[in-house]
Design a protein around this motif. Structure first.
Motif, PDB file in Angstrom:
ATOM      1  N   ASP A  51       0.810  -1.222   0.000  1.00  0.00           N
ATOM      2  CA  ASP A  51       0.000   0.000   0.000  1.00  0.00           C
ATOM      3  C   ASP A  51       0.843   1.272   0.000  1.00  0.00           C
ATOM      4  N   SER A  57      -1.041  -5.231   0.635  1.00  0.00           N
ATOM      5  CA  SER A  57      -2.345  -4.701   0.267  1.00  0.00           C
ATOM      6  C   SER A  57      -3.200  -5.727  -0.489  1.00  0.00           C
ATOM      7  N   SER A 113      -7.350  -6.308   0.549  1.00  0.00           N
ATOM      8  CA  SER A 113      -7.524  -5.673   1.860  1.00  0.00           C
ATOM      9  C   SER A 113      -8.710  -4.715   1.859  1.00  0.00           C
TER      10      SER A 113
END
Length: 475
Positions: A51, A57, A113
């Protein structure tokens, strides 16, 4: 709490910190595992992203078997994100398909996520990079605004079908209790028992008016979305006979036997691969049966025998049911001109007479039916079969036989975007060996249960053991 020296927020922050470190270590293990799989078979595709703050992520992966399967069965995809099965609460998002036996297959998987439009677009773009053959014809999902936008961006030519089960299951919740109890059966008839759009619209409006629900906001929104979920509107698009994403939920039930919410990412993937291998075994057993056996025909007709040799056993049974039901259909000439002939085909079912319209176009020598079964399922319907019987057509014309339902559906090469062949992970020799051993073992067990003479069982056991030793030497 003051005497202890920390508060609940400190505990929460510590837990998040530990969890984050564990996750990062887990991602390293997963990356190493994926790289090892790619080294074993360069057809393995994966992508892992963070991320921007050194935190995991999302990731996407598809092995060579799945990618190759998409080359044969990539016309319809089921996508569902209701499966959270890891200690980090990441969303597991499998993309599923249907093989030539009607079995569920895994085409690709992802961990996300966030369930945002951007996340879904990323996943779909990775899917397009990994898969040969372009976009699917149809994708089936539940009702999710972010997902719908992502599909329109990533798959602009794909028909997006909403899961009809998720919508119809909400009627009991969204409608007033009295209205639901009194009118649900009529809503069902409008949804399921209409073949054309105008008929559905008329029946729906009649029921809504009778129930006094013309201003009901949820019903109005569902009517506005009818082109995405009502069979009269969606049957024209191929979906391998599926009208809901329950196939995905069925797979969840299967995979839950092997995995739990306590799993780390690496634990999940190892257990998932084990479950996937069991799923693929069933497909290969079905392949083996179809390769060496021809289904028994209930009707001794040339067309039935023809399809028994071409279709997989499961698909042949579906076809044969249509053929049997066609004998109870009655044709009536409706109109005829220089271009086409139109028939009304009627049948009695549940004390009601149902009428379908079959149109035969002379120049193209093509028949179509208002029930749209061929377009939706890929197997010719009883109404057209009734016309074939009337015209004494003994063998099925090739144009009505979809390769994806044939025993030979997986024959041929599948190449990636660079023209490189995608080779299967599975070893067919080992799988045939396993199937043969299982069948021999099953014979021994059955004899042991049925026979009163143990010597006979012992003899068969010796034969099986000798054959297995030969297979072991050969493979």
């Amino acid at each position: 709490m003051d005497k202890i020296g920390f508060i609940k927020k400190d505990i929460y922050n510590l837990e998040c910190s530990v969890n984050g470190k564990l996750r990062n270590h887990d991602v390293e293990l997963v990356t190493e595992y994926f790289m090892a799989e790619q080294k074993k078979n360069e057809g393995f595709y994966f992508k892992i992203e963070g991320d921007g703050h050194d935190r995991f992520s999302r990731c996407f992966w598809a092995d060579a078997t799945s990618r190759r399967a998409y080359g044969f069965y990539g016309d319809v995809v089921v996508f569902d994100t209701t499966f959270n099965t890891n200690r980090y609460d990441l969303t597991f998002a499998p993309m599923l398909g249907v093989n030539n036996h009607g079995q569920t297959i895994v085409l690709a998987c992802a961990f996300l996520s966030k369930e945002t439009t951007e996340s879904f677009v990323w996943m779909f773009e990775e899917f397009k990079k990994a898969m040969p053959g372009g976009e699917p014809k149809t994708i089936i999902t539940d009702q999710d605004a972010a997902m719908a936008i992502a599909i329109s961006i990533a798959f602009p030519t794909t028909f997006h079908r909403l899961c009809i089960w998720h919508i119809t299951s909400k009627f009991s919740v969204k409608l007033p209790r009295d209205a639901y109890n009194e009118y649900w059966r009529e809503f069902q008839k409008a949804i399921w028992d209409t073949d054309n759009k105008d008929e559905f619209d008329a029946k729906w409006n009649i029921v809504v008016t009778k129930a006094g629900l013309t201003d009901h906001p949820w019903l109005s929104s569902m009517f506005d979305l009818r082109e995405s979920w009502v069979p009269a509107y969606t049957r024209q698009f191929f979906a391998a006979g599926m009208s809901s994403s329950q196939r995905a939920e069925g797979s969840h039930g299967f995979f839950k036997q092997y995995i739990s919410r306590r799993n780390s990412l690496m634990d999940f993937i190892i257990r998932f691969e084990r479950a996937l291998s069991h799923q693929r075994e069933k497909e290969l057993v079905a392949d083996h049966v179809d390769a060496f056996e021809v289904a028994q025909c209930l009707l001794p007709m040339p067309m039935n025998k023809q399809m028994a040799t071409l279709y997989t056993r499961t698909m042949f049974q579906k076809f044969e049911q249509e053929l049997i039901q066609s004998t109870a259909c009655f044709l009536e000439l409706k109109t005829e001109d220089a271009c086409k002939v139109v028939f009304n085909v009627s049948e009695r079912k549940n004390w009601e007479t149902r009428v379908a319209e079959v149109v035969y176009v002379k120049d193209s020598d093509h028949a179509s039916c208002s029930c749209k079964r061929f377009e939706f399922v890929g197997i010719i319907c009883k109404h057209i079969l009734a016309l074939f019987r009337r015209d004494q057509i003994e063998y099925m014309p090739e144009k009505y036989i979809l390769k994806r339902w044939k025993k030979t559906a997986k024959c041929g090469l599948v190449s990636d975007a660079n023209g490189k062949e995608i080779k299967d992970c599975a070893d067919p020799g080992l799988l045939i060996k396993r199937s043969t051993m299982s069948r021999l073992a099953s014979d021994v067990v059955e004899d042991a249960l049925m026979s009163e003479h143990l010597q006979r069982v012992q003899n068969k056991h010796n034969i099986a053991a000798n054959y297995i030793s030969i297979l072991n030497y050969k493979y």
